[in-house]
Enzyme design. Structure first.
Site, PDB file in Angstrom:
ATOM      1  N   ASP A 160      -5.390  -7.643   5.148  1.00  0.00           N
ATOM      2  CA  ASP A 160      -6.520  -7.347   4.270  1.00  0.00           C
ATOM      3  C   ASP A 160      -7.266  -8.642   3.944  1.00  0.00           C
ATOM      4  O   ASP A 160      -8.486  -8.745   4.109  1.00  0.00           O
ATOM      5  CB  ASP A 160      -5.974  -6.698   2.986  1.00  0.00           C
ATOM      6  N   ASP A 199      -0.487 -18.394   4.579  1.00  0.00           N
ATOM      7  CA  ASP A 199      -1.367 -19.325   3.846  1.00  0.00           C
ATOM      8  C   ASP A 199      -1.994 -20.354   4.787  1.00  0.00           C
ATOM      9  O   ASP A 199      -3.198 -20.604   4.736  1.00  0.00           O
ATOM     10  CB  ASP A 199      -0.625 -20.006   2.680  1.00  0.00           C
ATOM     11  N   TYR A 227       0.830  -1.218   0.000  1.00  0.00           N
ATOM     12  CA  TYR A 227       0.000   0.000   0.000  1.00  0.00           C
ATOM     13  C   TYR A 227       0.859   1.262   0.000  1.00  0.00           C
ATOM     14  O   TYR A 227       0.388   2.337  -0.334  1.00  0.00           O
ATOM     15  CB  TYR A 227      -0.953  -0.005   1.190  1.00  0.00           C
ATOM     16  N   LYS A 232       4.551 -13.946   5.723  1.00  0.00           N
ATOM     17  CA  LYS A 232       4.881 -14.849   4.613  1.00  0.00           C
ATOM     18  C   LYS A 232       6.414 -14.930   4.533  1.00  0.00           C
ATOM     19  O   LYS A 232       7.024 -14.817   3.463  1.00  0.00           O
ATOM     20  CB  LYS A 232       4.245 -14.270   3.331  1.00  0.00           C
TER      21      LYS A 232
END
Ligand code: NAP
Length: 398
Positions: free
Chosen positions: A287, A263, A147, A214
């Site tokens: 998000d 994930d 972002y 991640k």
């Protein structure tokens, strides 16, 4: 007499009994949702001798039509000056300089925490078997990641130049027909977000904070977020919290700080939601996670959010759904997202009794099966009411 909320010593807010609070009605369905929400806020506050002086400010399409500006300076100034504000959904301008008004407000006021509590209200239709096990609070980093990233379009001179620099200076071979995105994640941004999450866990008697990242793929951004989180536990919270590796997953009476890859997290919040309590995560992961979690407990019509800077005292609370233009002006949609954002705002102001009253009144409406279309279509024997009628039904049960 109405007064401004101010920042006191130690970062606590001084909240008068009659605070001035700026609000943005919102575009599209905002025109329906705001009045239904305001009557609830006013009635709940009045029970405790409080009165909000609402100060309307403009943003989005409404602002553009009236002022030629999507996000007038007066709106940002009002939020800055009054510390706390609330807003309905805004149309994102297609094309033009602003990527998203919501992102712009968060970045200009440096509202570094996106706070999304996700809990179940008994009786709300849910696609999962045990939605009551979902009780999580997401701290999503709000100022960095993609972002605040840079993107260059495939085939442009910028892309060509960047590909050349990356080849010559970093030995990185990128296909010539690529677009490229770069994202920043800093120690400053990560630690202040994780600090707020741990402090929340302390203040609310929560058992664990999970750092979601991640880092198996992006070691120096996502992986570093995880490392900086564990560092912070040792540096600032050693007396009350402990990292998983330092206690073998057995924290005693301390708060357990653990981490999970993004994930698998999206799978486990479905299969074993009871393992998650407070979650601290980077912007994009947050998000995805907040919408996926919202789906388990009734969808975006009921999911609230707050954007907060705990240091400056600024907070803007907001609906998490969009403007749903096809329903605008029909007095149809569910106002709960804005109403529950107001509940978060009341809690933030220290108006806890009024906040709990609103929650109980919403629970009572759902128990009575008095609901808007989105729930009515999934519930048996429901009485479908309009947006404004739902607001009044809550007031009647306060
Ligand atoms: P949306 O406005 O969130 O609507 C998508 C669907 O969500 C609606 O069709 C409706 O589902 C459901 N929904 C939304 N609000 C609801 C409510 N209050 N009660 C019950 N159900 C509700 O998403 P969009 O159509 O993709 O976006 C429209 C505009 O909103 C765009 O300009 C977008 O940029 C903007 N937007 C703003 C925000 C924000 O301000 N926070 C967030 C997202 C998008 P059903 O059709 O199944 O009834």
């Amino acid at each position: 007499m109405a007064e401004k909320i101010t920042l006191g010593a130690g970062g606590a807010l001084n909240v008068p009994d009659e605070p001035v609070i700026p609000f943005v009605r919102g575009d599209g369905t905002g025109i329906d949702i705001w009045p239904a929400s305001q009557i609830v806020f006013d009635a709940a506050a009045a029970k405790y001798g409080k009165k909000i002086e609402w100060k309307e400010v403009l943003a989005g399409e409404t602002a553009f039509n009236q002022t030629g500006n999507w996000l007038p300076d007066e709106t940002i100034d009002a939020f800055r000056d009054h510390l706390i504000g609330i807003k309905g959904p805004l149309t994102t301008p297609v094309g033009g300089g602003i990527r998203s008004l919501n992102v712009a407000i968060r970045q200009i006021l440096d509202l570094y925490v996106c706070l999304r509590p996700v809990r179940y209200f008994p009786g709300v239709p849910s696609p999962v078997k045990n939605p009551e096990k979902v009780d999580m609070v997401i701290f999503r980093e709000n100022t960095e990641d993609i972002y605040a990233g840079l993107e260059v379009q495939e085939g442009t001179p910028e892309a060509e130049r960047l590909i050349k620099i990356l080849k010559e200076e970093f030995g990185w071979d990128i296909r010539a027909d690529s677009g490229i995105g770069i994202k920043p994640i800093s120690i400053t941004g990560s630690k202040r977000l994780i600090r707020a999450a741990i402090q929340y866990a302390i203040d609310h008697g929560r058992k664990s904070v999970t750092l979601v990242h991640k880092g198996n793929i992006q070691k120096f951004t996502e992986g570093a977020f995880r490392e900086w989180g564990y560092d912070l536990v040792k540096e600032e919270f050693a007396d009350v919290a402990v990292g998983w590796d330092d206690c073998g997953g057995k924290p005693g009476d301390k708060i357990l700080v653990k981490d999970n890859i993004a994930d698998i997290t999206l799978q486990q919040v479905l299969t074993r939601p009871e393992d998650f309590d407070v979650i601290a995560t980077t912007n994009l992961n947050g998000d995805y996670l907040s919408d996926a979690l919202a789906a388990q407990v009734g969808g975006i019509g009921i999911a609230p959010g707050g954007n907060i800077n705990y240091v400056t005292g600024h907070g803007v609370f907001e609906a998490t759904h969009g403007t749903a233009p096809k329903y605008a002006g029909q007095d149809k949609v569910n106002p709960s997202s804005v109403i529950l954002s107001g509940v978060m705002m009341f809690d933030h102001l220290g108006w806890h009794e009024a906040a709990r009253d609103i929650e109980r009144a919403i629970e009572a409406c759902i128990a009575d099966r008095v609901v808007t279309y989105d729930f009515a279509r999934l519930m048996e024997k429901a009485t479908e009411v309009k947006c404004s009628e739902f607001g009044q039904a809550i007031v009647d049960r306060l």
